[in-house]
Design a protein around this motif. Structure first.
Motif, short mmCIF file in Angstrom:
data_model
loop_
_atom_site.label_atom_id
_atom_site.label_comp_id
_atom_site.label_asym_id
_atom_site.label_seq_id
_atom_site.Cartn_x
_atom_site.Cartn_y
_atom_site.Cartn_z
N ILE A 154 0.83 -1.20 0.00
CA ILE A 154 0.00 0.00 0.00
C ILE A 154 0.87 1.25 0.00
CG2 ILE A 154 -1.65 1.33 1.39
CD1 ILE A 154 -2.93 -1.43 2.10
N GLU A 155 1.97 1.22 0.74
CA GLU A 155 2.90 2.35 0.73
C GLU A 155 3.48 2.55 -0.67
OE1 GLU A 155 7.14 3.65 2.81
OE2 GLU A 155 5.93 2.08 3.75
N HIS A 156 3.84 1.46 -1.34
CA HIS A 156 4.37 1.52 -2.70
C HIS A 156 3.33 2.11 -3.66
CE1 HIS A 156 6.40 0.36 -6.40
NE2 HIS A 156 5.33 -0.33 -6.76
N ILE A 157 2.09 1.67 -3.53
CA ILE A 157 1.01 2.16 -4.40
C ILE A 157 0.85 3.67 -4.24
CG2 ILE A 157 -1.51 2.12 -4.72
CD1 ILE A 157 -1.34 -0.92 -4.05
N THR A 158 0.88 4.15 -2.99
CA THR A 158 0.70 5.58 -2.78
C THR A 158 1.93 6.36 -3.24
OG1 THR A 158 1.46 5.41 -0.47
CG2 THR A 158 -0.91 5.24 -0.87
N GLU A 159 3.13 5.81 -3.00
CA GLU A 159 4.35 6.49 -3.44
C GLU A 159 4.42 6.62 -4.96
OE1 GLU A 159 7.57 4.30 -1.71
OE2 GLU A 159 7.39 5.33 0.23
N GLU A 160 3.85 5.64 -5.66
CA GLU A 160 3.85 5.67 -7.12
C GLU A 160 2.69 6.47 -7.69
OE1 GLU A 160 6.28 4.54 -9.20
OE2 GLU A 160 7.41 4.21 -7.35
N GLY A 161 1.87 7.04 -6.82
CA GLY A 161 0.82 7.94 -7.27
C GLY A 161 -0.48 7.29 -7.72
N PHE A 162 -0.69 6.01 -7.36
CA PHE A 162 -1.92 5.34 -7.77
C PHE A 162 -3.01 5.36 -6.70
CE2 PHE A 162 1.16 3.56 -10.75
CZ PHE A 162 0.46 3.72 -11.94
N ALA A 163 -2.73 5.96 -5.58
CA ALA A 163 -3.72 6.13 -4.52
C ALA A 163 -3.29 7.34 -3.69
CB ALA A 163 -3.79 4.88 -3.64
N PRO A 164 -4.24 8.00 -3.05
CA PRO A 164 -3.87 9.16 -2.23
C PRO A 164 -3.04 8.72 -1.03
CG PRO A 164 -6.19 8.62 -1.94
CD PRO A 164 -5.70 7.75 -3.04
N LEU A 165 -2.18 9.62 -0.55
CA LEU A 165 -1.38 9.33 0.62
C LEU A 165 -2.23 8.98 1.83
CD1 LEU A 165 1.40 12.08 0.29
CD2 LEU A 165 1.60 9.62 -0.20
N SER A 166 -3.47 9.46 1.84
CA SER A 166 -4.37 9.19 2.97
C SER A 166 -4.83 7.73 3.03
CB SER A 166 -5.60 10.10 2.88
OG SER A 166 -6.29 9.88 1.65
N THR A 167 -4.57 6.95 2.00
CA THR A 167 -5.04 5.56 1.97
C THR A 167 -4.63 4.79 3.22
OG1 THR A 167 -5.00 5.55 -0.44
CG2 THR A 167 -5.05 3.40 0.64
N ALA A 168 -3.42 4.98 3.67
CA ALA A 168 -2.92 4.25 4.84
C ALA A 168 -3.62 4.66 6.13
CB ALA A 168 -1.42 4.44 4.98
N THR A 169 -4.38 5.78 6.09
CA THR A 169 -5.10 6.20 7.29
C THR A 169 -6.50 5.60 7.37
OG1 THR A 169 -6.10 8.18 6.28
CG2 THR A 169 -3.87 8.41 7.20
N TYR A 170 -6.90 4.86 6.35
CA TYR A 170 -8.25 4.28 6.32
C TYR A 170 -8.34 2.96 7.07
CZ TYR A 170 -8.94 7.73 2.61
OH TYR A 170 -9.00 8.90 1.88
#
Length: 193
Positions: A154-170
């Protein structure tokens, strides 16, 4: 007859494997989750199987007197050994309907170790939360670090711009059953305040 709505206990949806995994640690944690759900007076909502971690969590919850709400699709009745002695046992036509019924009848979601099905369930409720369809708490129980690779993905997905950085807060990751119970208690208190 009373006009008062029927009150259901705080309901915890548990997504988990239909297999037990390697070693005793995963099944032991699943049993502890079931026992603690019962001890807290909560209701277990799960996939209605009597195999793997599903069976372990349900049997443990039942043994301590918890209400149990199971949902299983027709095609998995034989494979997952549908557990018909639950408080409520619902048969659906397909997997999507199963997830929907489980989600709608729960106040919080817990994901124990599991395989592709558990990942599918996790990502569906995570996506629903990301797009604003619900605000129910989601917890990963990372027994012995099981979900660490998922967190890294999930961290990789957000770092690569395919999900908002907030994803890990869900969602929140907890390492122990005690930590999970404390998080669920806090979620229940927030819901009731």
């Amino acid at each position: 007859m009373s006009d008062q709505p029927v009150q259901t206990p705080f309901s915890v949806c548990v997504f988990c494997g239909s297999r037990s995994g390697k070693g005793e640690k995963y099944e032991a944690a699943a049993r502890q989750v079931g026992e603690r759900i019962a001890a807290e007076g909560w209701r277990l909502v799960y996939g209605a199987g009597d195999v793997g971690l599903m069976g372990a969590v349900a049997r443990a919850a039942q043994s301590k007197g918890a209400e149990t709400f199971g949902v299983i699709p027709t095609h998995l009745l034989p494979k997952e050994v549908g557990k018909r002695d639950l408080t409520r046992f619902i048969i659906t036509e397909n997997m999507h309907e199963r997830k929907k019924v489980m989600f709608m009848n729960s106040d919080a979601i817990v994901v124990l170790p599991g395989g592709a099905g558990s990942l599918d369930e996790f990502f569906e409720v995570l996506t629903w939360k990301q797009i604003g369809l619900h605000d129910k708490p989601i917890f990963l129980l990372s027994t012995d670090g099981y979900w660490q690779p998922l967190e890294e993905l999930i961290e990789h997905i957000t770092e690569e711009g395919f999900a908002p950085l907030s994803t890990a807060t869900y969602f929140d990751t907890v390492e122990t059953v005690e930590g999970l119970v404390a998080a669920l208690r806090a979620a229940r208190e927030r819901r009731e305040s």
